[in-house]
Design a protein around this motif. Structure first.
Motif, mmCIF file in Angstrom:
data_model
loop_
_atom_site.group_PDB
_atom_site.id
_atom_site.type_symbol
_atom_site.label_atom_id
_atom_site.label_comp_id
_atom_site.label_asym_id
_atom_site.label_seq_id
_atom_site.Cartn_x
_atom_site.Cartn_y
_atom_site.Cartn_z
ATOM 1 N N ALA A 49 38.723 5.078 -10.969
ATOM 2 C CA ALA A 49 39.816 5.243 -11.936
ATOM 3 C C ALA A 49 39.318 6.015 -13.165
ATOM 4 C CB ALA A 49 40.361 3.882 -12.342
ATOM 5 N N MET A 50 38.100 5.674 -13.597
ATOM 6 C CA MET A 50 37.471 6.331 -14.747
ATOM 7 C C MET A 50 37.250 7.824 -14.476
ATOM 8 S SD MET A 50 34.224 4.297 -16.297
ATOM 9 C CE MET A 50 35.035 2.699 -16.290
ATOM 10 N N ALA A 51 36.734 8.130 -13.295
ATOM 11 C CA ALA A 51 36.503 9.522 -12.900
ATOM 12 C C ALA A 51 37.845 10.263 -12.828
ATOM 13 C CB ALA A 51 35.784 9.584 -11.557
ATOM 14 N N ALA A 93 33.071 20.000 -19.907
ATOM 15 C CA ALA A 93 31.991 19.267 -19.232
ATOM 16 C C ALA A 93 31.261 18.351 -20.214
ATOM 17 C CB ALA A 93 31.011 20.243 -18.581
ATOM 18 N N LEU A 94 30.945 18.852 -21.401
ATOM 19 C CA LEU A 94 30.193 18.061 -22.380
ATOM 20 C C LEU A 94 30.989 16.841 -22.836
ATOM 21 C CD1 LEU A 94 28.699 20.987 -24.491
ATOM 22 C CD2 LEU A 94 27.362 19.308 -23.209
ATOM 23 N N GLU A 95 32.251 17.042 -23.173
ATOM 24 C CA GLU A 95 33.064 15.920 -23.663
ATOM 25 C C GLU A 95 33.328 14.891 -22.577
ATOM 26 O OE1 GLU A 95 36.633 16.523 -25.856
ATOM 27 O OE2 GLU A 95 35.788 18.152 -27.030
ATOM 28 N N ALA A 96 33.643 15.369 -21.373
ATOM 29 C CA ALA A 96 33.970 14.435 -20.292
ATOM 30 C C ALA A 96 32.751 13.585 -19.928
ATOM 31 C CB ALA A 96 34.480 15.198 -19.070
ATOM 32 N N THR A 97 31.563 14.160 -19.993
ATOM 33 C CA THR A 97 30.351 13.384 -19.700
ATOM 34 C C THR A 97 30.150 12.281 -20.742
ATOM 35 O OG1 THR A 97 29.324 15.305 -18.669
ATOM 36 C CG2 THR A 97 27.852 13.537 -19.344
ATOM 37 N N ALA A 98 30.338 12.615 -22.001
ATOM 38 C CA ALA A 98 30.205 11.610 -23.066
ATOM 39 C C ALA A 98 31.252 10.511 -22.884
ATOM 40 C CB ALA A 98 30.350 12.278 -24.437
ATOM 41 N N PHE A 99 32.460 10.889 -22.523
ATOM 42 C CA PHE A 99 33.541 9.927 -22.261
ATOM 43 C C PHE A 99 33.136 8.964 -21.147
ATOM 44 C CE2 PHE A 99 36.940 9.143 -19.143
ATOM 45 C CZ PHE A 99 37.841 8.401 -19.884
ATOM 46 N N LEU A 100 32.648 9.488 -20.039
ATOM 47 C CA LEU A 100 32.280 8.644 -18.899
ATOM 48 C C LEU A 100 31.211 7.630 -19.285
ATOM 49 C CD1 LEU A 100 32.226 11.206 -15.952
ATOM 50 C CD2 LEU A 100 33.904 9.388 -16.357
ATOM 51 N N ILE A 101 30.195 8.094 -20.000
ATOM 52 C CA ILE A 101 29.099 7.203 -20.377
ATOM 53 C C ILE A 101 29.578 6.125 -21.347
ATOM 54 C CG2 ILE A 101 26.960 7.185 -21.754
ATOM 55 C CD1 ILE A 101 26.515 7.851 -18.859
ATOM 56 N N ASP A 102 30.427 6.500 -22.288
ATOM 57 C CA ASP A 102 30.934 5.503 -23.234
ATOM 58 C C ASP A 102 31.773 4.442 -22.516
ATOM 59 O OD1 ASP A 102 29.672 6.581 -25.397
ATOM 60 O OD2 ASP A 102 31.404 7.659 -26.173
ATOM 61 N N TRP A 103 32.616 4.853 -21.595
ATOM 62 C CA TRP A 103 33.471 3.899 -20.881
ATOM 63 C C TRP A 103 32.676 3.046 -19.907
ATOM 64 C CZ3 TRP A 103 39.025 3.097 -20.766
ATOM 65 C CH2 TRP A 103 39.645 3.683 -21.867
ATOM 66 N N LEU A 104 31.648 3.591 -19.314
ATOM 67 C CA LEU A 104 30.798 2.810 -18.415
ATOM 68 C C LEU A 104 30.192 1.604 -19.132
ATOM 69 C CD1 LEU A 104 28.911 5.556 -16.387
ATOM 70 C CD2 LEU A 104 30.219 3.657 -15.411
ATOM 71 N N ALA A 152 28.563 -1.422 -31.264
ATOM 72 C CA ALA A 152 28.473 0.043 -31.259
ATOM 73 C C ALA A 152 29.086 0.624 -29.980
ATOM 74 C CB ALA A 152 27.024 0.484 -31.388
ATOM 75 N N ASP A 153 28.959 -0.128 -28.857
ATOM 76 C CA ASP A 153 29.537 0.354 -27.605
ATOM 77 C C ASP A 153 31.057 0.364 -27.677
ATOM 78 O OD1 ASP A 153 27.047 0.656 -26.458
ATOM 79 O OD2 ASP A 153 26.998 -1.381 -25.675
ATOM 80 N N HIS A 154 31.601 -0.676 -28.289
ATOM 81 C CA HIS A 154 33.056 -0.721 -28.413
ATOM 82 C C HIS A 154 33.553 0.379 -29.353
ATOM 83 C CE1 HIS A 154 33.868 -4.085 -25.876
ATOM 84 N NE2 HIS A 154 32.852 -4.739 -26.406
ATOM 85 N N ALA A 155 32.772 0.652 -30.396
ATOM 86 C CA ALA A 155 33.149 1.715 -31.335
ATOM 87 C C ALA A 155 33.121 3.066 -30.621
ATOM 88 C CB ALA A 155 32.201 1.719 -32.528
ATOM 89 N N ALA A 156 32.098 3.277 -29.782
ATOM 90 C CA ALA A 156 31.974 4.548 -29.057
ATOM 91 C C ALA A 156 33.162 4.729 -28.112
ATOM 92 C CB ALA A 156 30.663 4.584 -28.271
#
Lengths: 83, 152, 152, 83
Positions: free
Chosen positions: B61-63, B103-114, B139-143
């Motif tokens: 779902a995240m992907a 690509a850069l933003e989507a990667t940061a998004f995936l890692i934050d949501w993981l 900090a994870d919730h803030a990200a």
């Protein structure tokens, strides 16, 4: 009804899975947690810090007030920490 | 087509990134690695637990969300489970796009949501014998909140 | 120690990222690739030119800035020069840090600055025989300005 | 003084490097560009669009009003596009 435990819930209870038939009065996820806490001293320890426990009904993350409905699998676990 | 893998086995970041290169202008990848210490104490290992079925669904779902929110050609999440010692890879999030920003933003998004929304749990086993389950940090919730408040 | 390479030879993103993993908790990498078209026309090749000496200095300064602005353990820029056909890798920017935010942001910073502040020039050779030197786009300057206006 | 040309400046001029001894009246980067534009029709073409040309003195990026000083190498080029 299949009950799954993860992470420190599983460790405190001592196993990963219960199969139970809760009484008709147990209609929500929160009420089920309450009921499970009474099953054994280990369950009581596992469910002591109720505020830290999340739940999923048939693999869907849900809030505690959610009705159990016809759920076949209920999971209890601490907050997620992936990545 | 986004791919999602949850497995005990290690992965090869180079091979995975190379697979994303075809037809792309930009490939971004992030590798998470087990660190040797936590809260100032020396770690023996990290043990990762997941919820078979639910975890794979959540990652898919995240992907899918990443593919919709950014102009991506492809997207990959690999997450390991089981006992991992310091230096071991834990996770790979990688995306391919025509232009670099997506690509850069989507990667940061995936890692934050993981960190906050994927059904994984981590136990830290320290060399002094003590063990502790990791709770998500503020900090994870803030990200994660960054992505909720501001669309791309 | 940040590393900077300007060369005609291809590079191996997997091997480079693996080298950054030692002692890190997070490794972020970005690979830029020659696309098959530009402005709706089919590209035969991209030719990259640099200013020997000045280019390496500029990249080293950029890597040094990244090391200072974020908590990085390591940082790498590889930039190719010469004739590159569609599908060829052009650039790799990669960073290693203890925590994910530093690596992700520093990588985005390096890529944005490479677009506007590194002494490289690109000629697009189209299959119709036409050639054109690429001018930086307004979007590139906007992306760079992000890092000037808001410190981490 | 070594003069280097890059990208389309080099292409228009037809080669990459001039070695010249500019007159004493040429004291800035902008004046040097003006002087070079007069060297040949090819140089004139290369330097026609002066607003698009950047310069470096001894490999340091500088604005056009910069004095030449004791610079040994002056480079002229279009705006950078790396990455």
């Amino acid at each position: 009804m299949k009950i799954l435990y993860f992470a420190w819930l599983r460790e405190r209870i001592g196993y990963a899975e219960d199969t139970i038939d809760p009484p008709a009065s147990v209609t929500t996820v929160a009420a089920l947690a309450e009921f499970l806490a009474g099953l054994s001293p280990a369950h009581a320890r596992a469910f002591a810090d109720r505020g830290m426990i999340k739940a999923a009904l048939d693999q869907q993350f849900v809030p505690p007030e959610t009705p159990l409905g016809n759920a076949r699998e209920v999971a209890f676990f601490p907050p997620f920490t992936g990545g | 087509m986004p791919r999602v893998i949850v497995a005990a086995a290690d992965f090869d970041p180079g091979a995975e990134l190379a697979r994303l290169e075809a037809g792309a202008g930009a490939v971004s990848g992030f590798v998470g690695i087990v660190r040797g210490e936590s809260q100032g104490r020396t770690l023996a290992a990290l043990t990762l637990e997941h919820y078979p079925g639910m975890t794979e669904q959540a990652l898919a779902a995240m992907a899918g969300t990443a593919m919709t929110r950014w102009r991506l050609l492809d997207c990959l999440i690999i997450h390991r489970i089981g006992r991992l010692e310091p230096g071991a890879r834990i996770v790979l999030a990688a995306t391919a796009s025509a232009h670099r920003g997506d690509a850069l933003e989507a990667t940061a998004f995936l890692i934050d949501w993981l960190k906050t929304d994927a059904p994984f749990w981590k136990r830290e086993d320290f060399i002094d014998g003590h063990s502790e389950w990791v709770a998500p940090r503020d900090a994870d919730h803030a990200a994660r909140a960054r992505w909720v408040l501001s669309g791309p």
